[in-house]
Design a protein around this motif. Structure first.
Motif, PDB file in Angstrom:
ATOM      1  N   ILE A 243      85.022  22.942 -20.719  1.00 29.35           N
ATOM      2  CA  ILE A 243      86.407  22.457 -20.798  1.00 29.35           C
ATOM      3  C   ILE A 243      87.068  22.503 -19.413  1.00 29.35           C
ATOM      4  O   ILE A 243      87.935  21.702 -19.102  1.00 29.35           O
ATOM      5  N   GLU A 244      86.617  23.433 -18.583  1.00 32.86           N
ATOM      6  CA  GLU A 244      87.147  23.504 -17.214  1.00 32.86           C
ATOM      7  C   GLU A 244      86.498  22.464 -16.297  1.00 32.86           C
ATOM      8  O   GLU A 244      86.744  22.464 -15.086  1.00 32.86           O
ATOM      9  N   GLY A 245      85.636  21.626 -16.888  1.00 34.44           N
ATOM     10  CA  GLY A 245      85.025  20.561 -16.091  1.00 34.44           C
ATOM     11  C   GLY A 245      83.807  20.995 -15.309  1.00 34.44           C
ATOM     12  O   GLY A 245      83.486  20.417 -14.268  1.00 34.44           O
ATOM     13  N   ARG A 246      83.108  22.026 -15.822  1.00 36.53           N
ATOM     14  CA  ARG A 246      81.942  22.528 -15.104  1.00 36.53           C
ATOM     15  C   ARG A 246      80.681  22.387 -15.932  1.00 36.53           C
ATOM     16  O   ARG A 246      80.725  21.966 -17.086  1.00 36.53           O
ATOM     17  N   ARG A 247      79.565  22.802 -15.336  1.00 37.86           N
ATOM     18  CA  ARG A 247      78.323  22.902 -16.092  1.00 37.86           C
ATOM     19  C   ARG A 247      78.505  24.000 -17.145  1.00 37.86           C
ATOM     20  O   ARG A 247      79.094  25.040 -16.876  1.00 37.86           O
ATOM     21  N   GLY A 248      77.991  23.757 -18.338  1.00 40.23           N
ATOM     22  CA  GLY A 248      78.184  24.713 -19.422  1.00 40.23           C
ATOM     23  C   GLY A 248      77.188  25.865 -19.374  1.00 40.23           C
ATOM     24  O   GLY A 248      76.294  25.949 -20.191  1.00 40.23           O
TER      25      GLY A 248
ATOM     26  N   HIS B  67      64.352  22.366 -24.616  1.00 38.58           N
ATOM     27  CA  HIS B  67      65.213  21.323 -24.071  1.00 38.58           C
ATOM     28  C   HIS B  67      66.630  21.832 -23.828  1.00 38.58           C
ATOM     29  O   HIS B  67      67.324  21.374 -22.932  1.00 38.58           O
ATOM     30  N   GLU B  68      67.079  22.787 -24.633  1.00 36.63           N
ATOM     31  CA  GLU B  68      68.480  23.192 -24.579  1.00 36.63           C
ATOM     32  C   GLU B  68      68.759  24.471 -23.785  1.00 36.63           C
ATOM     33  O   GLU B  68      69.922  24.791 -23.542  1.00 36.63           O
ATOM     34  N   SER B  69      67.724  25.200 -23.403  1.00 32.64           N
ATOM     35  CA  SER B  69      67.969  26.396 -22.592  1.00 32.64           C
ATOM     36  C   SER B  69      68.737  25.985 -21.345  1.00 32.64           C
ATOM     37  O   SER B  69      68.399  24.990 -20.711  1.00 32.64           O
ATOM     38  N   CYS B  70      69.768  26.744 -21.003  1.00 33.04           N
ATOM     39  CA  CYS B  70      70.576  26.319 -19.863  1.00 33.04           C
ATOM     40  C   CYS B  70      69.863  26.603 -18.556  1.00 33.04           C
ATOM     41  O   CYS B  70      70.141  25.975 -17.544  1.00 33.04           O
TER      42      CYS B  70
END
Ligand SMILES: Cc1cc2nc3c(=O)[nH]c(=O)nc-3n(C[C@H](O)[C@H](O)[C@H](O)COP(=O)(O)O)c2cc1C
Ligand code: SF4
Ligand code: SF4
Ligand code: FES
Lengths: 241, 624
Positions: B367-372, B514-517
């Motif tokens: 929401i802050e416009g960054r990578r999650g 695929h979803e691991s950050c």
């Protein structure tokens, strides 16, 4: 007023606001860590510094110390897990220690010795990663990068530059360079940057000095990782309180 | 990295107000707008945004490489994303994708040479009760079958604009099969917030107390919030997003926090495969969700709420904006709600394809416009959340429940359910059953009962709570869904006797990889190693040593991973080994150990380079 907690039964004093790792290091108790640096914001990513508090795992580099807490750290189970995490870091990249100029000065390698790693155990991933030798003085060998983001933080917090960032997601994530060409030569990096100095591996190195010290006379050849880290921490504390 | 033919960004960015264009917090939302307009984010756009926002280009690129629905390379005029949940797969999505690619003459994952179309897989799109499903230009298309695929291919080949496609392709049904006390009679819009205000006497005439009017108004408002918080405590409401944290404690922490503005975030990321209750709630009960957020704003003293909606639900944007507008018109939102001094408004923000963004601190960063990427554990969001201000994060269903609690009282709500799990819960039922859809039950319902109601009498296994939840076999069907037993998001994916449970395991393993950050070592590597071992078994090359290794890696992730994703991304492995041992045993060679290294496979690259594939170029005989 100082308070204290118990690390494997040993009483550790701490000051308000300190983390478990800071207090332990201050009291001369080494807890393995790779992404944590006393002068940087903690990052909680390498996961070597995990301790158990009330049956639950916490990264000691981010966990605030609390009065009377019982912290398990040096247990056979946790040590085995720390060894496994270190092995994971080795199989993720391409680490050819015998031919690496950082060998003996490398904190990843020294950590491997500390946690008693004898082999890499897990299947090697042999990733294909780009090397960046474009800069005249600084080399970036992504094969040796463990994604600890020490350089990212140091460049931002200490050098005031933002030379590095992470791109991609998951196993495909990579260290990226902030420059118009994505190459180091067009970035603001300098060989004196803390980002380069603090990189714990041979991923970021200064060129033309690699073999200045012969093998056998390098940092971790002479003293153990724990001894050096504890001394550095004590010096740092003495300077900055 | 960018194609030379990339569409120039004409005056698109000029259409975005300058103050927004220069706000780094808006970065993700603007990139989504650009992606929708151009089906990629051209480099000129990235550069210009970086310059206007005063941020390094590397940061913009960081987002493009993190979120699945953003791409630096041009995608087709028609971008098709096939949902790849196990339920889509069970109902034939692989064959449908193959058919689509063949009809369109395009390779999976690529853009056709004429730039017309690209076809991809994506993680579960939340349409499991009406799959196989896909997204075409970010709009859901459900109930896919061969006929529908062929018609879509024809429409694409004939370059028919999406607005002229048959409307029935885009129908998303709510399929509420069973409702209980909470959703049988939805709360009238305004009843919950009115009750909350009344608790403090907000509608008393100002002379009713011995205070100056403005002080009295503030006092009433304040007391109403405190009283409603008590009701939330009485209800013993626990979060519906999976972890089950007590909502009262969370709200009180934010209410008590002194520093800065307070924020209310509603988590509608709904990324857990098999889960679609938030989609149904926001479709049929959006008022109740927004009202719950408003009540929360009243309790915690916040003026701003944000609904974070996953990209897959983009199609709901207009509907939700309409609901928000009618609430504003009815004085249920905005300045001076229902004539009191309560101000609260809600904005929508979108994700861009990342399961991890459902994890609350990752969502805050998004929401802050960054990578999650999940933040470190301390400080907690209730103390330093969005923009480092005290923040409530709750699931969609939690806010809907809060509305009911405010309107009907905590005791009424707590009357249903079990000791530690009060109220009712929406269950998302999909897979092999006659009546997939949403079922409302009081907590504590047994799996058996749900299976009976949805018409799944011959199930061999059920995945409860999504891939990160629990896999159970027939012996456990008397277990009950509640925080004391099978916790989770209320998701049941049902597997009939004809299914190969190994396919389930493989689907989940690939999903987590695929979803691991990628932040922390145990998950970044662990999800990949697990997936690789699963592939090894798939080829019939497993060994008992590998099974042991799978258990070890799972244990390592459980203890050492930073966030819930990595800590749970191994459940399907350990539980399938325990509960469906045959699927593993069938894929083992009898030897004790088989190396991961396969010499014949290792020669693949050489075969590719030399253009050979004859039997002489293989170590093992190949079938012609
Ligand atoms: C990997 C991961 C994904 C998650 N996805 C969601 C989600 O899609 N929706 C949700 O409400 N909570 C999700 N959560 C849980 C949130 O972190 C958080 O606990 C929740 O939103 C709090 O709201 P609640 O107390 O109302 O449940 C996820 C957690 C993890 C670790
Ligand atoms: S280059 Fe060095 S400091 Fe930077 S992330 Fe890689 S290993 Fe860490
Ligand atoms: S557990 Fe996985 S998703 Fe969570 S922080 Fe670690 S790498 Fe990222
Ligand atoms: S030192 Fe704590 S996680 Fe790396």
């Amino acid at each position: 007023m100082t308070s204290s907690f118990f690390l494997d039964g040993k009483e550790i004093p701490f000051k308000e606001g300190q983390t478990v790792l800071q207090a332990a290091m201050g009291a001369g108790q080494y807890i393995p860590h790779l992404c944590w640096r006393p002068e940087l914001e903690p990052h909680s990513s390498c996961r070597l510094c995990i301790v158990i508090i009330s049956g639950k795992p916490f990264s000691s580099c981010t966990q605030p110390a609390m009065e009377g807490q019982k912290v398990e750290c040096n247990t056979p189970k946790l040590n085995a897990m720390r060894r496994a995490v270190t092995q994971l870091l080795f199989v993720e990249g391409n680490h050819y220690c015998p031919s690496c100029e950082e060998s003996g000065n490398c904190k990843l390698q020294a950590t491997a010795y500390h946690v008693g790693m004898q082999d890499s155990h897990f299947p090697h991933q042999f990733p294909i990663r780009e090397r960046d030798s474009s800069h005249p003085r600084v080399n970036l060998d992504r094969d040796r990068c463990i994604r600890c983001e020490t350089c990212v933080r140091a460049s931002r917090e200490l050098d005031g530059k933002n030379v590095f960032a992470i791109h991609g997601r998951g196993i495909k994530s990579r260290l990226a360079v902030n420059s118009p060409t994505s190459l180091l030569k067009d970035s603001g990096i300098s060989p004196d940057d803390m980002a380069v100095k603090l990189c714990p591996t041979g991923a970021l190195t200064v060129k033309r000095v690699g073999f200045e010290w012969p093998i056998g006379q390098r940092i971790y050849d002479k003293e153990s990782l724990a001894t050096i880290e504890l001394r550095e921490y004590a010096n740092q504390e003495a300077v900055h309180g | 990295m960018y194609s030379a033919t990339a569409t120039p960004v004409p005056d698109f960015l000029d259409l975005i107000p300058p103050e927004r264009r220069s706000d780094p917090h808006a970065l993700l939302q603007i990139l989504i707008q650009i992606q929708h307009a151009y089906h990629h984010v051209p480099q000129e756009a990235a550069k210009r945004l970086a310059a206007e926002m005063g941020i390094p280009l590397v940061r913009v690129q960081g987002l493009l490489s993190f979120y699945s629905f953003l791409s630096p390379q041009p995608q087709g005029e028609y971008v098709i994303h096939f949902s790849d949940n196990i339920t889509d797969q069970m109902f034939g999505n692989r064959e449908l994708v193959a058919l689509m690619c063949q009809r369109l003459d395009v390779n999976l994952g690529e853009t056709r040479k004429d730039g017309r179309v690209s076809v991809h897989f994506t993680s579960c799109t939340g349409m499991c009760d009406q799959g196989p499903a896909a997204l075409v230009n970010y709009l859901p298309v459900t109930n896919l079958d061969r006929e529908r695929i062929e018609r879509i291919a024809d429409l694409v080949n004939a370059q028919i604009p999406l607005k002229d496609w048959p409307a029935e392709f885009f129908v998303v049904k709510s399929q509420i099969r069973r409702s209980d006390v909470v959703f049988r009679k939805p709360i009238e819009p305004g009843a919950g917030i009115r009750a909350s205000l009344e608790r403090g006497g907000a509608f008393l005439p100002e002379w009713a107390e011995d205070l100056a009017p403005s002080d009295a108004r503030r006092h009433h408002l304040e007391r109403g919030g405190a009283e409603t918080l008590k009701e939330i405590y009485h209800s013993d409401l626990r979060g519906r997003g999976g972890a089950g944290f007590k909502t009262g404690i969370k709200w009180e922490s934010v209410r008590d926090a002194k520093a800065g503005d307070h924020y209310v975030l509603c988590n509608a990321d709904e990324g857990e495969p098999g889960t679609f209750k938030d989609r149904v709630l926001l479709t049929d009960y959006a008022d109740m969700v927004f009202e719950g957020m408003t009540i929360c704003g009243h309790v915690v003293g916040s003026k701003i709420g944000i609904l974070y909606l996953r990209q897959e639900y983009w199609y709901m944007k207009e509907h939700l904006e309409n609901v928000l507008n009618s609430r504003r018109e009815a004085a249920l939102l905005g300045k001076g709600i229902l004539g009191t001094d309560l101000d609260f408004d809600i904005e929508l923000q979108f994700g861009a394809g990342a399961y991890i963004c459902g994890m609350e601190t990752a969502m805050i960063k998004s929401i802050e416009g960054r990578r999650g990427i999940p933040r470190r554990r301390w400080p907690l969001p209730v103390h330093q959340g969005y923009l480092r201000c005290p923040t409530v994060v709750n699931n969609v269903e939690t806010f809907a429940a809060a509305t009911v609690i405010s309107a009907k009282g905590g005791a009424w709500f707590a009357h249903n359910g079990t000791g530690q799990s009060t109220g009712t819960k929406l269950f998302c039922v999909s897979g092999d059953c006659e009546r997939p859809g949403i079922y409302e039950y009081p907590w504590g319902v047994s799996v058996h009962e749900v299976l009976r109601d949805c018409g799944a009498l011959d199930a061999q296994g059920v995945q409860v709570g999504g891939p990160s939840g629990t896999m159970i076999n027939t012996q456990e069907f008397d277990r009950s869904a509640c925080f004391e037993d099978l916790v989770g998001t209320g998701t049941l994916m049902i597997f009939g006797p004809q299914r190969d449970m190994f396919e389930v395991v493989k689907n989940f393993a690939l999903f987590f990889q695929h979803e691991s950050c990628g932040l922390c070592t145990p998950c970044r590597l662990g999800t990949t190693l697990l997936a690789n071992y699963v592939r090894k078994f798939e080829q019939g090359c497993g060994s008992p040593v590998d099974l042991e290794e799978l258990r070890n890696i799972s244990g390592l992730m459980k203890t050492m991973a930073h966030c819930g994703l990595g800590q749970t991304a191994n459940h399907h492995i350990t539980e399938s080994i325990e509960k469906f041992p045959a699927i593993w045993a069938n894929r083992m060679k009898t030897t004790e150990f088989v190396p991961a290294f396969d010499l014949d496979r290792a020669l693949e690259e050489a075969r590719g380079l030399t253009g050979r594939n004859d039997s002489e170029a293989h170590l093992a005989p190949v079938e012609a």
